[in-house]
Design a protein around this motif. Sequence first.
Motif, PDB file in Angstrom:
ATOM      1  N   LYS A   1      -7.849  75.332 -29.293  1.00 41.02           N
ATOM      2  CA  LYS A   1      -7.864  74.735 -27.796  1.00 41.02           C
ATOM      3  C   LYS A   1      -9.375  73.890 -27.524  1.00 41.02           C
ATOM      4  N   THR A   2     -10.429  74.714 -28.160  1.00 41.57           N
ATOM      5  CA  THR A   2     -11.615  73.722 -27.819  1.00 41.57           C
ATOM      6  C   THR A   2     -11.687  72.537 -28.373  1.00 41.57           C
ATOM      7  N   VAL A   3     -10.963  72.254 -29.596  1.00 48.00           N
ATOM      8  CA  VAL A   3     -11.279  71.012 -30.364  1.00 48.00           C
ATOM      9  C   VAL A   3      -9.959  70.144 -29.643  1.00 48.00           C
ATOM     10  N   ARG A   4      -9.079  70.821 -29.569  1.00 46.43           N
ATOM     11  CA  ARG A   4      -8.024  69.955 -28.773  1.00 46.43           C
ATOM     12  C   ARG A   4      -8.315  69.278 -27.403  1.00 46.43           C
ATOM     13  N   HIS A   5      -8.758  70.303 -26.875  1.00 44.92           N
ATOM     14  CA  HIS A   5      -9.100  69.671 -25.223  1.00 44.92           C
ATOM     15  C   HIS A   5     -10.250  68.832 -25.219  1.00 44.92           C
TER      16      HIS A   5
END
Length: 356
Positions: free
Chosen positions: A309-313
Motif C-alpha cells: 500500500k505504501t508503494v502503490r499510493h
Amino acid sequence: MASEDVVGKRSESAVTTIVNLAEEAKIAREGVQAPSDALLGICKSLAAGGIAGGVSRTAVAPLERLKILLQVQNPHSIKYNGTVQGLKYIWRSEGFRGLFKGNGTNCARIVPNSAVKFFSYEKASKRILWLYRRQTGREDAELTPLLRLGAGACAGIIAMSATYPMDMVRGRLTVQTERSPTQYRGIFHALRTVFVEEGPRALYKGWLPSVIGVIPYVGLNFAVYESLKDWLVKSRPFGLIKDSELSLTTKLACGAAAGTVGQTVAYPLDVIRRRMQMVGWKDAASVVTGDGSSKVPLEYNGMVDAFRKTVRHEGFGALYKGLVPNSVKVVPSIAIAFVTYEVVKDILGVEMKISE
C-alpha cells in the motif's frame, strides 16, 4: 641435637601448614569475590554504554524526531519538506521542547537495549566462535564477517524484542503534536493507554519488520565495524596504521561506515514499522493524513500489505522518507557515543570493547 632437629621439623611443618591455610583462605576469598567482581564489571560496562547512548541520542534527538515525522506524514499535505525546513517548522510550531519530544522515552529505552545487545552479542559471538573452531578443527580460527553478521543479528533480535514496547510508544510520543485531541502524558501513560484501549498485542505492532530490519542493521553494524578494524590492523593500508591500536578518529570512521551501511539497507523496514505502529491510534489520523482524507490507508493487514500500500499510493521513494536526517545524524551520534563512552569508561575503570 636430635631434639633440635625435631623442633626444627615441627617449626617448618607449622610454617608450611600456616602458608597452606593462608593460600586456601585466599583462594576461598577469591572464589567468593570473583562472581561479585564479575557482576560489578558487567554493571559498570552497561552503565558506561547506557550513558554514552543516552548522551548521543539526546544530541541528535531533533533529527530523530524529524525522521519519524517525515516517515509518517501525508504526501498530499506536506508539512516537513527537507531537513532544514522541517527543523525550522518544528521550532516555529512547537518551540524548543518540540525538537526533543519523545526523547525521554528514547533515552529510557537505550540502557536496557544496549545492555541486552552487548551481552547477547558477546555470548553469541563466543558460542559461534566455539562452534566454528570445533567444526573446522582450528583452535586459532577467528570470526569471519559472515559469522559476525550472524552474532550481531542474534543480538539485535533479542534486544529489539526485549525493548520493543518502549520503542512503539516512543514513536507515538514523537509523532503527536499539540493539536492531537488526546495526549500521551509520558512513557508509562502511553504504555498503559495502549494496553487498555488496544490490547497487549498492540504493544508489538510492527514487530516483524522491526525484527527483520535489525538483522541487516545491527548485524552489518557489528560485522562491518569489527571486520573493518581487523582489516586496518592487519593490512595497514597506505601506512595509515602504525601499530595494532587504532586511533579514536579511525574507530569513529569505522563506526560511521558501519552505521551508514546498516541503516541504508534496513531503512525501508523502519518506515513500515513506524506506520504499522500508528495503526489503531485514532489520533494518528490527524498526523498521518493531515487533512483527514482517506487517500493514505491507515489499516495494514501485515507487513507485506503495508509495503504494498505504501508503494502503490506514494511510490517507492516513500520507503526512504526521512533518510536524509537519519543519515545526517549517524556520524555525530556515533562520534558522541564513542567519546562519551571513553570518558565514562575511564572514570569507572571499565575495560570493554565498543562494538557498535
